[in-house]
Scaffold this active site. Sequence first.
Site: not given
Length: 538
Positions: A158-159, A178, A238-239, A263, A268, A287
Site C-alpha cells: 500500500r505505502v 516485489d 519502512a522498517r 526514518d 530504536e 520514526h
Amino acid sequence: MPADPIPSAMKVLVTDPIADAGLDLLREAGHEVETAYDVAGRALLDAVADANALVVRSGTEVTAEVFEAAPDLIIVGRAGIGVDNIDVEAATDHGVIVANAPEGNVRAAAEHTVAMTFAAARSIPQAHIRLRAGEWAKGDFLGTEVNGKTLGVVGFGRVGQEVAKRLANLGMDVVTYDPYISQERADRIGAELVEDLDTCLDRADFLSIHTPLTPETEHMIGEEELAQLEGGYVINCARGGIIDEPALAEAVEDGILAGAAIDVFGEEPVDPDNPLLAVDDVVVTPHLGASTEAAQENVAVSTAEQVVAAFAEEPVTNALNAPSVDESAFTAIEPYLELAATAGKIAVQLYDGRIGSVEVEYAGEIANENVDLITASALEGVFRPLEWQVNAVNAHRVAEERGIDVRESKTRQSEDFQSLVTVTVGEGEDSVSVCGTQFAGDEPRIVRIDQFRVEAVPYGHMLVARNRDVPGVIGFIGTVLGNHDVNISGMFNGRETIGGEALSVYTLDDPVGDDVLAELEGDDRILETNYIALDNGV
C-alpha cells in the site's frame, strides 16, 4: 465460532500510546481499558494475564511467552502496519487473532517518504542547519531534481504504491521489485515490475524501501547492493534492519552514494553511536512516518473497531492469521457459520474411528460466496467435541499438525434447497456426512445424514438411531426414553426403501445416558444409537 457466549464487558490492555479516539471507542462499547505503557518482561506477562485483547504499536514485543501467559486473549491489535514485533505463528497456535491497521497511516507514511526524498535530494536539513548557524552556504549545496529520474521501489504494498503514484506524477519513472505483486497491479499504478532485486538496483537513481522486516529481508540491502546504486540515493521509511546501517554510512561517507534519508533504525530509540548520525549527507528522523494527527487517530480507531468486532464475533477485516471477509459480504455467510460448526459437531460424534480427512462441500447460492470463514467454523465444530483447543484462527493449523486432510468443494447446483453445506469426516472409505441448510428466517435444519433425508432442528440434545424399518421401532424408542424421563421435542424418520434400513433423529430436552443407549441397542431392531451434545444449540 466459539461455543461459549462471550461476555459483554472485556478487558483491553494497551501497552503503547494510541490516540484517545481509539480508547474512547473501546470504552463506549462497554469494555474495560487498562493502559500500561512501556511494560516489558515479567511486568508485561503479569499485566496481560487476564486480558482479552492487547493493543500495541511497535514498542511492545509480543512473544510466544506473552501468549502463554494470556489464556483469555482473543485478539492482538497492532495500531499501525508492521507486525514484526508480534509472533504471529505463536498467536495462531494459541488461537489468537492478530490484526493491524494498514490503511490508517498509509497516506502519512507515503507523504513522509516523499518529503524525505526531497530532503535528501536537495540537502534541505543540512542547508537549514548551516543558515541557522549564520552561514549563507548557497554554493555548497547543489541539489538533484527528481524529474526524469528512476525511482526503484522495493516492496510494492500500500505505502509503496502510494509513493510511486506521487513521485510518478512529478516526472519519475518507476520500477519495482516485489515477488508478491501481480503484473496487473503494477501496470495499474504505472510501474515496471522487474524480476529481481539486482535489476531494480541497477535501474534506480532513488531507491525507496517498503518491505516488512522478516528473516528474508533483514540486511537485504548491504555493501554489494549499495554499490549497485552508485551516485544514487536510498530512502527507508519502512522498517529498520532492512539496510545494513554501517555499510550505508560508509557508502555515503565515501561518496559511493549521493545521500540517504532514514526514518527507521534497527535499534530504536537509535543508539547515539549509530554511524548514520555522523554522516552529513544522511538525513535522519526519529520514526516519524506515521506521526500525523490524522494518521494516529485513524489507526487507533481502526484497531479499536477490530477489537470490538472480535469480541462480538464479527469479521475482523484486517486479520492477518484468520479467515476474514468484507463486512458487506458477512451478512450472506453469517447464518452458515454456526450451521457448519454444528454439522461438524454432529458428524464427528456420529463417526467412530480415526479422523483422516474433513471435507466441506458448498452447493447452491452459498457456493458463490467467500466461504473461508465457514470452512474454519466447520473445522472448529469437528474438533471441539474432541476437546482440542480450537477456534477459527487455528483450526487449519490444528488439522495440519494432526495430519488431517482438509478439502473444500463448490457446486452451483443444489437439490431442493437454495444453499447446502455438507461436512464429511472420515478415513478412506469410512465416513459420515451431515448436510444442513437455512430455512426462511435463518432457521437452521439438518436435512441429510449420510444417504438419509431428515429434517432436524439442531439444538441442545439429539439422539440418532439407525434401525430396521419394521413396525413398532419408533414406539419402542419413545417408550424407553419416556421410562427414563427424557422428553422428546421433535423427531424425524428417514428410510431408503420399505423394510430396509432407516434413520431416526430425535431432538430432546434432556441428555441421554449410556444406560439408555444400552437398553435401546439391546433390541435387535436397533442397529446403532448415538447421543449428540450440541451445548446450547446453534
